[in-house]
Design a protein around this motif. Sequence first.
Motif, PDB file in Angstrom:
ATOM      1  N   ALA A  75      43.862  35.117  37.055  1.00 20.71           N
ATOM      2  CA  ALA A  75      43.450  36.143  37.839  1.00 20.71           C
ATOM      3  C   ALA A  75      42.829  36.025  39.193  1.00 20.71           C
ATOM      4  O   ALA A  75      42.315  34.866  39.281  1.00 20.71           O
ATOM      5  N   ARG A  76      42.993  37.091  40.261  1.00 22.95           N
ATOM      6  CA  ARG A  76      42.816  36.833  41.500  1.00 22.95           C
ATOM      7  C   ARG A  76      42.315  38.160  42.108  1.00 22.95           C
ATOM      8  O   ARG A  76      42.721  39.082  41.815  1.00 22.95           O
ATOM      9  N   CYS A  77      41.130  37.679  42.910  1.00 26.15           N
ATOM     10  CA  CYS A  77      40.686  38.958  43.394  1.00 26.15           C
ATOM     11  C   CYS A  77      41.257  39.137  45.031  1.00 26.15           C
ATOM     12  O   CYS A  77      41.540  38.384  45.850  1.00 26.15           O
ATOM     13  N   ARG A  78      41.626  40.351  45.222  1.00 26.77           N
ATOM     14  CA  ARG A  78      42.417  40.972  46.345  1.00 26.77           C
ATOM     15  C   ARG A  78      41.842  40.883  47.413  1.00 26.77           C
ATOM     16  O   ARG A  78      42.256  40.570  48.758  1.00 26.77           O
ATOM     17  N   SER A  79      40.385  40.936  47.320  1.00 27.24           N
ATOM     18  CA  SER A  79      39.558  40.980  48.586  1.00 27.24           C
ATOM     19  C   SER A  79      39.411  39.721  49.238  1.00 27.24           C
ATOM     20  O   SER A  79      39.522  39.328  50.332  1.00 27.24           O
ATOM     21  N   CYS A  80      38.919  38.683  48.296  1.00 31.57           N
ATOM     22  CA  CYS A  80      38.299  37.381  49.081  1.00 31.57           C
ATOM     23  C   CYS A  80      39.392  36.272  48.527  1.00 31.57           C
ATOM     24  O   CYS A  80      39.310  35.159  48.954  1.00 31.57           O
ATOM     25  N   LYS A  82      39.610  34.965  45.461  1.00 35.43           N
ATOM     26  CA  LYS A  82      39.203  33.854  44.365  1.00 35.43           C
ATOM     27  C   LYS A  82      39.889  34.104  43.333  1.00 35.43           C
ATOM     28  O   LYS A  82      40.282  34.982  42.748  1.00 35.43           O
ATOM     29  N   ASP A  83      39.971  32.672  42.613  1.00 33.55           N
ATOM     30  CA  ASP A  83      41.043  32.472  41.418  1.00 33.55           C
ATOM     31  C   ASP A  83      40.039  32.494  40.320  1.00 33.55           C
ATOM     32  O   ASP A  83      38.982  31.638  40.112  1.00 33.55           O
ATOM     33  N   LEU A  84      40.512  33.088  39.003  1.00 31.42           N
ATOM     34  CA  LEU A  84      39.820  32.759  37.838  1.00 31.42           C
ATOM     35  C   LEU A  84      40.834  32.569  36.658  1.00 31.42           C
ATOM     36  O   LEU A  84      41.851  33.137  36.472  1.00 31.42           O
ATOM     37  N   LEU A  85      40.668  31.384  35.996  1.00 23.68           N
ATOM     38  CA  LEU A  85      41.420  30.861  34.860  1.00 23.68           C
ATOM     39  C   LEU A  85      40.812  30.970  33.748  1.00 23.68           C
ATOM     40  O   LEU A  85      39.830  30.819  33.237  1.00 23.68           O
ATOM     41  N   VAL A  86      41.780  31.861  32.970  1.00 28.31           N
ATOM     42  CA  VAL A  86      41.021  32.246  31.517  1.00 28.31           C
ATOM     43  C   VAL A  86      42.021  31.455  30.338  1.00 28.31           C
ATOM     44  O   VAL A  86      43.284  31.904  30.420  1.00 28.31           O
ATOM     45  N   ALA A  87      41.466  30.612  29.843  1.00 28.20           N
ATOM     46  CA  ALA A  87      42.211  29.861  28.582  1.00 28.20           C
ATOM     47  C   ALA A  87      42.690  30.580  27.395  1.00 28.20           C
ATOM     48  O   ALA A  87      42.131  31.871  27.282  1.00 28.20           O
ATOM     49  N   LEU A  88      43.743  30.392  26.924  1.00 26.93           N
ATOM     50  CA  LEU A  88      44.412  31.094  25.664  1.00 26.93           C
ATOM     51  C   LEU A  88      43.761  30.562  24.466  1.00 26.93           C
ATOM     52  O   LEU A  88      43.122  29.831  24.023  1.00 26.93           O
ATOM     53  N   SER A  89      43.700  31.718  23.387  1.00 29.67           N
ATOM     54  CA  SER A  89      43.270  31.461  22.147  1.00 29.67           C
ATOM     55  C   SER A  89      43.934  31.234  21.104  1.00 29.67           C
ATOM     56  O   SER A  89      45.332  31.693  21.082  1.00 29.67           O
ATOM     57  N   GLN A 492      32.134  38.082  43.183  1.00 31.34           N
ATOM     58  CA  GLN A 492      30.996  38.120  43.812  1.00 31.34           C
ATOM     59  C   GLN A 492      31.068  38.820  45.124  1.00 31.34           C
ATOM     60  O   GLN A 492      30.115  39.285  45.689  1.00 31.34           O
ATOM     61  N   CYS A 493      32.286  39.178  45.627  1.00 38.58           N
ATOM     62  CA  CYS A 493      32.344  39.722  46.681  1.00 38.58           C
ATOM     63  C   CYS A 493      32.243  41.329  46.685  1.00 38.58           C
ATOM     64  O   CYS A 493      32.191  42.071  47.843  1.00 38.58           O
ATOM     65  N   GLY A 494      32.392  41.621  45.427  1.00 35.68           N
ATOM     66  CA  GLY A 494      32.105  43.274  44.932  1.00 35.68           C
ATOM     67  C   GLY A 494      33.445  43.634  44.872  1.00 35.68           C
ATOM     68  O   GLY A 494      33.728  44.955  44.324  1.00 35.68           O
ATOM     69  N   GLY A 495      34.595  42.842  44.813  1.00 39.63           N
ATOM     70  CA  GLY A 495      35.740  43.250  44.331  1.00 39.63           C
ATOM     71  C   GLY A 495      36.223  43.130  43.070  1.00 39.63           C
ATOM     72  O   GLY A 495      35.114  42.649  42.192  1.00 39.63           O
ATOM     73  N   ARG A 496      37.454  43.535  42.473  1.00 37.00           N
ATOM     74  CA  ARG A 496      37.685  43.170  41.099  1.00 37.00           C
ATOM     75  C   ARG A 496      38.940  42.124  41.180  1.00 37.00           C
ATOM     76  O   ARG A 496      39.720  42.144  41.766  1.00 37.00           O
ATOM     77  N   LEU A 497      38.901  41.473  39.835  1.00 31.84           N
ATOM     78  CA  LEU A 497      39.732  40.371  39.619  1.00 31.84           C
ATOM     79  C   LEU A 497      40.867  40.994  38.859  1.00 31.84           C
ATOM     80  O   LEU A 497      40.726  41.897  38.050  1.00 31.84           O
ATOM     81  N   ASN A 498      42.230  40.711  39.042  1.00 30.45           N
ATOM     82  CA  ASN A 498      43.266  41.482  38.411  1.00 30.45           C
ATOM     83  C   ASN A 498      44.324  40.206  38.015  1.00 30.45           C
ATOM     84  O   ASN A 498      44.517  39.311  38.716  1.00 30.45           O
ATOM     85  N   PHE A 499      44.671  40.299  36.871  1.00 25.42           N
ATOM     86  CA  PHE A 499      45.557  39.243  36.210  1.00 25.42           C
ATOM     87  C   PHE A 499      46.890  39.259  36.856  1.00 25.42           C
ATOM     88  O   PHE A 499      47.688  40.247  37.001  1.00 25.42           O
TER      89      PHE A 499
END
Length: 541
Positions: A75-80, A82-89, A492-499
Amino acid sequence: MGPHGTRHGPTPAASKRYQRHEPEATPLYKIVAEHLESFLAEARETHERALPRYVERELREYLKCGILAHGFLRARCRSCGKDLLVALSCKKRGVCPSCNARRMCGTAAHLTDHVVPEVPMRQWVLSVPFELRLLLARDPRALTAVGRIFVQEIFRSQRERAGLSGLRSTASGAVCFPQRFGGSMNLNVHFHVVVPDGVFTAAKSAARADFWRLPTPDRMDLETLTVNVEMRVVGWLRRHGFLDNDPDEPPTEPVARSALDACLEGSLGLGELTVLPSRRCPIDDGHEALPAPPRSQRRGGHVRGFDVHAGVVVSASDREGRERLLRYCARPPLSLERLTVLGDGRIAYAIRKPWGNETHRVMSPLQFLARLAALIPPPRHPLIRFYGVFAPHSSWREKVVPIRLPCCDQRDEDGTCSPDSTAATTAITVARIVKPSTLPILPRRCSEPAPHCVAPVPPRYVAPAAVREPSTRIDWAELLKRVHDVDALACQCGGRLNFIALILDDRPASAILDSLHLSTEAPPIARARSPDLADPVPVDE
């Protein structure tokens, strides 16, 4: 495959941010990774039949669950940026605490929103004699029959009490949760059934039903129900060859015992119950503890090893309590908070309800894995069953389940309804049922009248406004927000993360993990040890 969740304790609202759950750092993962191959090898060599494939597959898939090296969502924030990795279940049903917790919360949320109406709900619990637990764990036909008989007797009791109050042509509903485990990782097959504390009747309008609250069941009602359950269960087991002519005789043993049979038999009473020096019970003030009141004095019945308890009730207006009760009924068999690895390598598991000074069950690693294997439900074995008006094909279902009204036009920037919107609140809480109880018979046995369920009650959580078909699966981020008040996709920048991507290939996964300074290798799995160094799969002599 889906994203791996996280767990949060009660923290201040400002600090509730998503943190990746690291299963490789938990004691359960270390135990399985170190001793799994030895356990499987010993099971194959000791018994004529090895463990079933579903048990081995469940344990192996757990070792991949939540590990970034086996794949993840990005997932990535379009504003800043930032990347977020979410492991699979792994999405398994018996071992993984994270997947079980996600299923527990998702099941309770779905039932609260789409199945269970806003009426008083009562929990009924059936425990069977010790001699029958092994039979019910082995044979799905017997398990299904006992659960069905229990629900039928609850419905019969409700019809009789409704008939005394002048109600005819009534209908009832139930959600049944068969459970295989007890509070100390022991094999204890029992049933939790959530039932409306009343009955439904047909209303003048064909599109809805009326709900009538019944008097609280007294001791005689519960004793009668327990006797009926005992007689019908024993009769069914005898007719189908599970019991001999004497109902006190335990079920016959299979001729050839497999590795799974040994695990099931051992999990009934295997392991040492003791008190750990650093984890003692509450301080003893020198006074002898008062004995627990006998079963007959509580809201339950006891007949020849069959126990029925019906003392937990949730009011119609307590939406959070109803969802909390459903989470308890759908809870997983294992809690990481109660699991400890001792200095000598043995495993200690805290008992949920200590027996005197015995607070922990202490086991060797292979004994622990044997218990874990016994608690894994077989495939195509439903963990939740619906009866009566809640059954999928019941003609009453559409008349009693909650409905969701068309959403309001007041939306936030992210497309969700504003929590202050009256229309959005009503869409969540309205139900096409009830009528306050005005039963004239035995008023002293009735508790407070149920409130009218169409009165809007502001919920703690307001679901997104998009109107869609009910689904048993709730979005991962939405469920975290609902249960733990954690907005996983808030930046944290106030935006939203999108996969933006699903990464399954090793080469791009390694490149991304390297760029974020994360490990690209999965935790190692120990090889099978020599039989001289591994204790055998435990069996009862």
